[in-house]
Design a protein around this motif. Sequence first.
Motif, PDB file in Angstrom:
ATOM      1  N   ALA A   1       0.843  -1.212   0.000  1.00 56.88           N
ATOM      2  CA  ALA A   1       0.000   0.000   0.000  1.00 56.88           C
ATOM      3  C   ALA A   1       0.874   1.257   0.000  1.00 56.88           C
ATOM      4  CB  ALA A   1      -0.918  -0.015   1.219  1.00 56.88           C
ATOM      5  N   LYS A   2       1.912   1.249   0.841  1.00 55.11           N
ATOM      6  CA  LYS A   2       2.782   2.439   0.921  1.00 55.11           C
ATOM      7  C   LYS A   2       3.489   2.690  -0.413  1.00 55.11           C
ATOM      8  CE  LYS A   2       3.702   2.656   5.838  1.00 55.11           C
ATOM      9  NZ  LYS A   2       4.465   2.017   6.916  1.00 55.11           N
ATOM     10  N   ARG A   3       3.902   1.608  -1.050  1.00 53.20           N
ATOM     11  CA  ARG A   3       4.602   1.764  -2.334  1.00 53.20           C
ATOM     12  C   ARG A   3       3.640   2.246  -3.432  1.00 53.20           C
ATOM     13  NH1 ARG A   3       9.641  -0.760  -2.675  1.00 53.20           N
ATOM     14  NH2 ARG A   3       9.354  -1.421  -4.821  1.00 53.20           N
ATOM     15  N   ILE A   4       2.370   1.794  -3.360  1.00 56.17           N
ATOM     16  CA  ILE A   4       1.376   2.278  -4.325  1.00 56.17           C
ATOM     17  C   ILE A   4       1.171   3.788  -4.148  1.00 56.17           C
ATOM     18  CG2 ILE A   4      -1.111   2.213  -4.879  1.00 56.17           C
ATOM     19  CD1 ILE A   4      -0.994  -0.840  -4.500  1.00 56.17           C
ATOM     20  N   VAL A   5       1.077   4.214  -2.884  1.00 59.09           N
ATOM     21  CA  VAL A   5       0.901   5.653  -2.611  1.00 59.09           C
ATOM     22  C   VAL A   5       2.092   6.431  -3.165  1.00 59.09           C
ATOM     23  CG1 VAL A   5       0.783   7.394  -0.766  1.00 59.09           C
ATOM     24  CG2 VAL A   5      -0.580   5.300  -0.609  1.00 59.09           C
ATOM     25  N   GLN A   6       3.299   5.888  -2.980  1.00 59.65           N
ATOM     26  CA  GLN A   6       4.495   6.569  -3.490  1.00 59.65           C
ATOM     27  C   GLN A   6       4.448   6.702  -5.008  1.00 59.65           C
ATOM     28  OE1 GLN A   6       5.498   8.064  -0.851  1.00 59.65           O
ATOM     29  NE2 GLN A   6       7.603   7.867  -1.549  1.00 59.65           N
ATOM     30  N   LEU A   7       4.053   5.618  -5.668  1.00 57.03           N
ATOM     31  CA  LEU A   7       4.029   5.650  -7.137  1.00 57.03           C
ATOM     32  C   LEU A   7       2.947   6.620  -7.640  1.00 57.03           C
ATOM     33  CD1 LEU A   7       5.159   4.683  -9.795  1.00 57.03           C
ATOM     34  CD2 LEU A   7       3.718   2.649  -9.642  1.00 57.03           C
ATOM     35  N   ALA A   8       1.813   6.656  -6.922  1.00 57.54           N
ATOM     36  CA  ALA A   8       0.748   7.593  -7.319  1.00 57.54           C
ATOM     37  C   ALA A   8       1.215   9.034  -7.085  1.00 57.54           C
ATOM     38  CB  ALA A   8      -0.522   7.301  -6.532  1.00 57.54           C
ATOM     39  N   THR A   9       2.026   9.236  -6.056  1.00 58.09           N
ATOM     40  CA  THR A   9       2.562  10.581  -5.782  1.00 58.09           C
ATOM     41  C   THR A   9       3.534  10.990  -6.883  1.00 58.09           C
ATOM     42  OG1 THR A   9       2.340  10.115  -3.444  1.00 58.09           O
ATOM     43  CG2 THR A   9       3.718  12.000  -4.017  1.00 58.09           C
ATOM     44  N   PHE A  10       4.330  10.024  -7.326  1.00 55.99           N
ATOM     45  CA  PHE A  10       5.271  10.316  -8.415  1.00 55.99           C
ATOM     46  C   PHE A  10       4.507  10.768  -9.666  1.00 55.99           C
ATOM     47  CE2 PHE A  10       8.027   8.656 -11.987  1.00 55.99           C
ATOM     48  CZ  PHE A  10       8.942   9.694 -11.919  1.00 55.99           C
ATOM     49  N   ALA A  11       3.337  10.149  -9.893  1.00 49.92           N
ATOM     50  CA  ALA A  11       2.536  10.534 -11.076  1.00 49.92           C
ATOM     51  C   ALA A  11       2.092  11.988 -10.998  1.00 49.92           C
ATOM     52  CB  ALA A  11       1.333   9.609 -11.215  1.00 49.92           C
TER      53      ALA A  11
END
Length: 413
Positions: free
Chosen positions: A231-241
């Motif tokens: 979940a944390k990594r998904i949030v990070q990737l969405a933030t990068f977007a």
Amino acid sequence: MKIYEMTDEQRRQFLLDHGYITVQQAEQLKKRQTISTDLADSLSENQIGSFSLPYGFATDFLVDGQEYVVPMVIEEPSVIAAASNAAKRIKNSGGFKTYPTSRIVYGQIVLEKITAEQLSILKDNKSKIWEFAQMAHPSLIKRGGGIVSLNFNQYPNFVEVELGIDTVDAMGANLVNTILEKTAKKISDLISGDVLCSILSNSGQGQIITVKAEIDFEQLKTSEMSGEEVAKRIVQLATFAKESVKRAVTHNKGIMNGIDAVLLATGNDFRAQEAAAHSFALESGEYQPFSDWQIVGNRLLGMLKMPIELGSVGGAIRALPMAQLSLAMMRIENSKQLQSVVGSVGLANNLSALRALVTTGIQAGHMGLQSKSLAVSAGAIGDEIELVAKELNRTKEYTIKNAENILLELRSK
Ligand code: MEV
């Protein structure tokens, strides 16, 4: 047995057994019929045949408390599997919640350089123009739609008469353009001046929908990573977007994978949807992703917000037998309901892509399926397809040459 392990016959039987399709519809699917010459001629020009794409369905969609199987038309491997996979995780956590706003299509009647006097004639006649536009398509009023706004907007070199039209369940291009062209004529007479053009806007501003899904961490774990970490990594990737336009475009492409596939299956104008999506992504001035992912307590919260331009009646939707079958399979009663399902599929495909990207990468799943189409391209038939695909997956060399060699070897045994 899992849906992907079934034969196409068994899948049709599954849909029949669960009441999603009728016996006649199962027969219709089995025949793999294309459209008739007459229908093709009535839809577009210079037709010489029809073009087929795989028609499948995603499972486990729980949207606003209702269960759906969702028909999808797509040539790309993994998209249907990805939609179903995420939908199941979301279903196990409570399902999708959707918030459609309105179904308003805006239209522009464009006037070039009109005088102050002409503009005041227009403003003085606002209610008359409104009334005229309202009467330009009486059957729309009977269906509960009609004109909901009329504005005069000034640009540096133009004045626009902007009409907001509730198109109810129709995508609305034809009926909006009919109303606009009739009203344009009236306006031209009123001001004794020229109208440059009148056409609907595909901005989709009146058709924005929000879709939310909360997923328990437990539903996200892999054999190597805890659900919380995923979940944390998904949030990070969405933030990068949100920081990288290059990534935001690809993030959005994953969403459009699902959205376009359902629009195609329901006979909708996917170009209109693409145009609306482009415009919305750039609304803030900087290209942005359509979805965002956050952590709330021990859950991952996904939220998608974007316009979804579609209809559930009229035009090609009514004419195409497969579009009718798709709507029946989902028990669609109105266009807002279809918007909710389409938006949910977009968010599901997004979750699956992000989860794969931050864990195993997408190639593992993607090439696994790609191997079947490589096998077919290399000439494999029947049982050979599975055997060649298996060997391709084992060697992990996903090339047509390798597939051909494997097939040769297999046939020489
Ligand atoms: C591939 O069709 C879509 C993805 O690239 C989307 C994404 O990167 O989020 C996997």
